[in-house]
Scaffold this active site. Structure first.
Site, PDB file in Angstrom:
ATOM      1  N   ARG A 147       0.313   0.818  -4.137  1.00  0.00           N
ATOM      2  CA  ARG A 147      -0.930   1.229  -3.510  1.00  0.00           C
ATOM      3  C   ARG A 147      -0.713   2.362  -2.509  1.00  0.00           C
ATOM      4  O   ARG A 147      -1.468   3.330  -2.475  1.00  0.00           O
ATOM      5  CB  ARG A 147      -1.589   0.041  -2.796  1.00  0.00           C
ATOM      6  CG  ARG A 147      -2.282  -0.966  -3.710  1.00  0.00           C
ATOM      7  CD  ARG A 147      -1.369  -1.683  -4.668  1.00  0.00           C
ATOM      8  NE  ARG A 147      -0.350  -2.479  -3.992  1.00  0.00           N
ATOM      9  CZ  ARG A 147       0.793  -2.868  -4.554  1.00  0.00           C
ATOM     10  NH1 ARG A 147       1.088  -2.530  -5.799  1.00  0.00           N
ATOM     11  NH2 ARG A 147       1.672  -3.592  -3.878  1.00  0.00           N
ATOM     12  N   THR A 148       0.333   2.255  -1.702  1.00  0.00           N
ATOM     13  CA  THR A 148       0.588   3.282  -0.694  1.00  0.00           C
ATOM     14  C   THR A 148       0.956   4.609  -1.329  1.00  0.00           C
ATOM     15  O   THR A 148       0.507   5.674  -0.885  1.00  0.00           O
ATOM     16  CB  THR A 148       1.689   2.808   0.279  1.00  0.00           C
ATOM     17  OG1 THR A 148       1.187   1.699   1.038  1.00  0.00           O
ATOM     18  CG2 THR A 148       2.092   3.918   1.236  1.00  0.00           C
ATOM     19  N   CYS A 203      -2.986  -8.581  -1.397  1.00  0.00           N
ATOM     20  CA  CYS A 203      -2.388  -7.325  -0.924  1.00  0.00           C
ATOM     21  C   CYS A 203      -3.318  -6.670   0.087  1.00  0.00           C
ATOM     22  O   CYS A 203      -4.480  -6.382  -0.222  1.00  0.00           O
ATOM     23  CB  CYS A 203      -2.135  -6.368  -2.087  1.00  0.00           C
ATOM     24  SG  CYS A 203      -1.557  -4.720  -1.578  1.00  0.00           S
ATOM     25  N   THR A 222      -3.108  -3.571   1.474  1.00  0.00           N
ATOM     26  CA  THR A 222      -3.408  -2.169   1.176  1.00  0.00           C
ATOM     27  C   THR A 222      -4.450  -2.050   0.068  1.00  0.00           C
ATOM     28  O   THR A 222      -5.279  -1.131   0.073  1.00  0.00           O
ATOM     29  CB  THR A 222      -2.130  -1.407   0.782  1.00  0.00           C
ATOM     30  OG1 THR A 222      -1.107  -1.653   1.757  1.00  0.00           O
ATOM     31  CG2 THR A 222      -2.379   0.090   0.718  1.00  0.00           C
ATOM     32  N   ALA A 223      -4.435  -2.980  -0.869  1.00  0.00           N
ATOM     33  CA  ALA A 223      -5.404  -2.957  -1.970  1.00  0.00           C
ATOM     34  C   ALA A 223      -6.836  -3.122  -1.488  1.00  0.00           C
ATOM     35  O   ALA A 223      -7.785  -2.805  -2.214  1.00  0.00           O
ATOM     36  CB  ALA A 223      -5.066  -4.048  -2.986  1.00  0.00           C
ATOM     37  N   THR A 225       1.489  -1.006   6.119  1.00  0.00           N
ATOM     38  CA  THR A 225       2.013   0.134   5.367  1.00  0.00           C
ATOM     39  C   THR A 225       1.306   1.408   5.831  1.00  0.00           C
ATOM     40  O   THR A 225       0.215   1.372   6.406  1.00  0.00           O
ATOM     41  CB  THR A 225       1.773  -0.020   3.855  1.00  0.00           C
ATOM     42  OG1 THR A 225       0.349  -0.006   3.606  1.00  0.00           O
ATOM     43  CG2 THR A 225       2.383  -1.311   3.332  1.00  0.00           C
ATOM     44  N   LYS A 273      11.098  -5.486   0.000  1.00  0.00           N
ATOM     45  CA  LYS A 273      10.775  -5.186  -1.396  1.00  0.00           C
ATOM     46  C   LYS A 273      12.017  -4.847  -2.226  1.00  0.00           C
ATOM     47  O   LYS A 273      12.156  -5.309  -3.365  1.00  0.00           O
ATOM     48  CB  LYS A 273       9.774  -4.025  -1.467  1.00  0.00           C
ATOM     49  CG  LYS A 273       8.344  -4.394  -1.091  1.00  0.00           C
ATOM     50  CD  LYS A 273       7.417  -3.198  -1.267  1.00  0.00           C
ATOM     51  CE  LYS A 273       5.961  -3.514  -0.923  1.00  0.00           C
ATOM     52  NZ  LYS A 273       5.326  -4.402  -1.918  1.00  0.00           N
ATOM     53  N   CYS A 302       0.436  -6.590   6.471  1.00  0.00           N
ATOM     54  CA  CYS A 302       1.158  -6.392   5.211  1.00  0.00           C
ATOM     55  C   CYS A 302       1.798  -7.720   4.842  1.00  0.00           C
ATOM     56  O   CYS A 302       2.419  -8.376   5.696  1.00  0.00           O
ATOM     57  CB  CYS A 302       2.225  -5.311   5.351  1.00  0.00           C
ATOM     58  SG  CYS A 302       3.262  -5.122   3.872  1.00  0.00           S
TER      59      CYS A 302
END
Length: 239
Positions: free
Chosen positions: A49-50, A84, A86-87, A131, A172, A202
């Site tokens: 996403r980022t 998520c 960021t989503a 993020t 990650k 996050c």
């Protein structure tokens, strides 16, 4: 299956696993049948996403998530859980794909910030740890500024790089829950940036929070708030 919800996960998989662990651990049970009914969609190949938000990739992650929503809406879950942070930049687009409600994780976290940490006088300084994509899209900032008594505090470039390293390089890429770096970030936000509370925006940070069991620094963990609301709704729907 009746009285179930669908978890839109896989962004990333370890964070989704952490959410499931918290969800099951907090569900009040006395027998196997007391656990919640849910479908888990671990869509690990959803593009980052980022990377997309920052213009480093042309692969639009919202397309994959929309496809999931379309597919799993056919099963008629009571609601969707998007794990998520960021989503949530795409939240309005995603919600347009279905009449089934999608829980809004940042909104839930900010509501808890205001309820638990807002001062009776003056502004509460709320540090945002997330993020670069989440910060750039102002997913949390927009929710926080709805409350006139909450002041958003963002890390400077150097500290944001530490946050990014913790999320991507450590969790990650290497499955390393860097406790030392995590506490260093919280200490700087608390002491050097004078934050009254920090939002963990996050789910990789939520994973580190779960691992370290931090109680030294005041935080609102967005994933934790999402788990609480998921349990509350699921139990209400079951009754």
């Amino acid at each position: 299956m009746k009285n179930f919800f669908t978890i839109l996960g896989g962004m990333g998989t370890l964070a989704t696993e952490s959410f499931i662990h918290v969800l099951n651990e907090r569900t009040p049970i006395h027998a196997d049948q007391d656990y919640l009914n849910y479908l888990l969609v671990n869509h690990a190949t959803v593009p980052d996403r980022t990377d997309y938000i920052l213009g480093n990739s042309e692969d639009d992650p919202s397309l994959a998530i929309k496809e999931d929503i379309q597919q799993y809406s056919r099963f008629e879950p009571d609601f969707f859980v998007l794990t998520c942070n960021t989503a949530h930049h795409f939240f309005d687009e995603l919600q347009e794909e279905t009449d089934i409600p999608i829980l809004h994780m940042p909104r839930l976290a900010v509501k808890t910030v205001n309820k638990t940490f807002a001062k009776s006088t003056g502004k509460t300084r709320v540090g945002l740890l997330a993020t670069e994509g989440t910060i750039q899209t102002k997913v949390y900032e927009n929710e926080l500024t709805k409350f006139g008594n909450l002041e958003v505090v963002l890390p400077d470039a150097a500290l944001q790089q530490d946050v990014t390293n913790l999320i991507y390089r450590d969790v990650k890429e290497n499955h390393f829950f860097n406790e030392e770096l995590f506490y260093q970030i919280l200490r700087k936000m608390s002491e050097e940036f004078s934050c009254d509370v920090m939002v963990l925006g996050c789910t990789e940070l939520s994973l580190v929070q779960e691992f370290t069991q931090n109680t030294k620094y005041p935080v609102v963990d967005a994933q934790s708030e999402l788990a609480n609301e998921t349990i509350r709704r699921a139990l209400d729907n079951r009754s």
